[in-house]
Design a protein around this motif. Structure first.
Motif: not given
Lengths: 372, 372
Positions: B59-62, B43-48
């Motif tokens: 932020e951490r995940v990215r 979910r963190a990496l997915n735009e929507d």
DNA sequence: CCCGAGCATGCACTCGATTGCAAGCCTCCC
DNA sequence: GGGAGGCTTGCAATCGAGTGCATGCTCGGG
């Protein structure tokens, strides 16, 4: 299970979709229709696990499969097997007439063996090449066919080092231990020089392709050594910045100023067309004032004004051969890299003629020149 | 579980593999490295779905993702989402110079939006088209860009009926409610006829493209109605069997026998080159004896002998526009089919001249002819 | 007649990512 | 101070096919 029979497909029907795509049958569909477990169906349909299944069952499953029009979902299969039956093809620019036949050859051969091609244009930009390469990697391509190789290409060295299967076509990279398929540049240029000397030229110039490409360098070397065989040296040589018409024109203008060649060997056909442009600029005429020779024998190049003398390279066969080598490698049939040189032929047309104020010498084809 | 911690990646190392490809990090790798659940990482990496996750976590995940060089596996994603960010491109033959620019335009636009193209050649064979179409379907392509449309094309009608997203380019299919991008054939031919009449021609013939293609028919119709505006009728018209040089030559020989045209409008450039061949066969000269006009303005067509007068069609833009329409459709931005006609321009070159023994009439561009 | 070998098949997990649902935590307000 | 609601996060199932392992059946031999 409280679920009534026949409810096997839990995908709820969309409320108000007008005409959705009918879902393709899956392996489970085939399996239940044939009264077997999906695993059994999988094995029955798979070439090398078929022997595990009773022949009668195999037959039943296959019949049901064809009846339902089942075909395996390549995506799901790729996910599990890490192979995609897809290969990446990198070309500088499909708009350059040299590449369509190559790509066509590649695609034809691949299609014949159940593979498909993913093509991308790099515009000779290493960065774009790297991006495309990575994107293809992500899409699990099984290997690459690369027509964009630079003479020194870190990207390819890196990939080759990691064991990525690939085959170079048309161009090579130095010190890279991978298969490559190219036209025989050396013989081609040699024939060109034979032809020009035959016509009586002694002041021969060269518009070389960019030194970042193997073809640029190889043809220039071949040019110089071919001249040496006649105890001649280059009237002048200029290296074009790119394999384009514009670069050819610029280089040719410089060349005409540097030496005063009566004939010019261009690194490829596009450069040769640039040479035409430069001659136009200066009010010179080909072949009356200067003869021009190209390389590749692009489609329709024989219909130019004047028809360009060029070296025919079997591009389609180049593509076929490259695809063959890659699939051999992928199937494990062959493991050591091979370099294939395909024969080229000189096609003499109207852009070459004896130098101004001279008659052609008559000479046996390929024989040594008789000393002056 | 007796498995010690840290053994999360159970892929056993191959015994004696020299240099295997290093495994790409997966979403799980990112998740554990960031100390979150894979679902959260997704979910963190997915735009929507990003809004569902606390900004700090995002932020951490990215950061972890970029540190590990993570990029999602499109195969796995496709399996789940039924979308592949891939579109199928069908062309008759990439070797035909008209198509590379179109394909290039398509690929450029697609690449810019994260899509890739799967290209196949059909050789105008409905069976091959169907095969390729199905193969692409199996590979979960999200939609199609079709340059191979036949005037009556059951395959396309069927697919359109099933709601398969597609856009036609260059050619159309009758009674099909899908988007299409083409050059303005009618205006193009009209300009051609204007030009020929301008030069003084009254006996004008037509080598039409195959009647199985919309372009063949549309240009022929446009030809006839353009002549009508001048109260002329066709000196002769022959339909070529295919858009090839050979078919053009055959048709032209027939045409020259049937009527005795002083100018010929060819269905496209390849047919026009065939016309050149036929004139050569009969010892006639273009444009002295017969003027010839092509259509498409293929690359280098202006460098032929003689340079071909032709109608420039913005092929690259055709490709761009087709890709744009398709992606609009796929994203749901636009839902109703649109037909886009791109403007064409007449490029006058050396293959057209006044008819034998006549001087050109002078006439305002596009104005009605003054009666007899 | 019984047991073991061997073949045929089923079970369950996996590939990597997405997503409905549930649960936990925090905050805010009464 | 307690409860409700909302924001985060985790859990677990899923997409479709492949595959190691377990199980069951059959047949043959002793």
């Amino acid at each position: 299970m409280a679920v009534p029979p026949g409810t096997r497909r839990p995908r709820q029907a969309p409320i108000a979709t007008l005409s959705r795509v009918a879902p393709r049958p899956t392996l489970r569909d085939v399996a239940t229709a044939a009264g077997v477990h999906p695993a059994t169906a999988s094995r029955a349909l798979n070439e090398d696990t078929r022997s595990l299944v009773r022949p009668a069952t195999v037959e039943r499953v296959r019949q049901v499969a064809t009846a339902l029009g089942y075909s395996p979902n390549p995506i799901a299969r790729s996910l599990k097997t890490n192979r995609s039956e897809t290969v990446g093809v990198l070309v500088p620019d499909i708009t350059n007439p040299v590449f369509p036949p190559i790509v066509r050859g590649v695609e034809d051969f691949l299609a014949e063996h159940g593979y498909t091609a993913l093509t991308a244009n790099t515009d000779n930009d290493p960065e774009r090449a790297a991006l495309n390469f990575a994107a293809m990697q992500a899409r699990q391509v099984d290997g690459y066919i690369i027509a964009t190789a630079r003479r020194d290409d870190p990207l390819l060295h890196d990939a080759a080092g990691r064991g990525v299967p690939m085959v170079l076509v048309n161009r090579q990279t130095e010190g890279l231990d991978v298969s490559a398929v190219t036209g025989d540049d050396s013989v081609g240029i040699s024939r060109v020089v034979d032809h020009l000397v035959d016509l009586g030229h002694t002041r021969i110039g060269h518009v070389a392709g960019p030194s970042s490409t193997s073809t640029g360098i190889a043809r220039e070397r071949a040019f110089r050594s071919a001249l040496e065989r006649y105890d001649l040296s280059a009237a002048a040589a200029v290296t074009a910045q790119a394999f384009t018409e514009a670069a050819g024109r610029t280089a040719m203008l410089e060349l005409l100023e540097a030496g005063a060649p009566t004939a010019v060997v261009a690194g490829n056909d596009l450069l040769a067309i640039g040479c035409y442009d430069a001659l136009d600029d200066l009010g010179l005429e080909c072949p009356r004032d200067v003869s021009v020779v190209g390389f590749n024998d692009m489609p329709f190049i024989g219909r130019l004004r004047p028809p360009l003398t060029s070296v025919r390279v079997p591009q389609y066969e180049l593509g076929i051969e490259a695809a063959r080598l890659l699939l051999d490698r992928l199937s494990g049939r062959s493991t050591t890299p091979r370099s294939v040189l395909l024969p080229v032929t000189l096609v003499v047309r109207g852009s070459t003629a004896p130098p101004p104020g001279a008659r052609a010498r008559r000479r046996g084809r390929g024989s040594a020149p008789s000393p002056g």
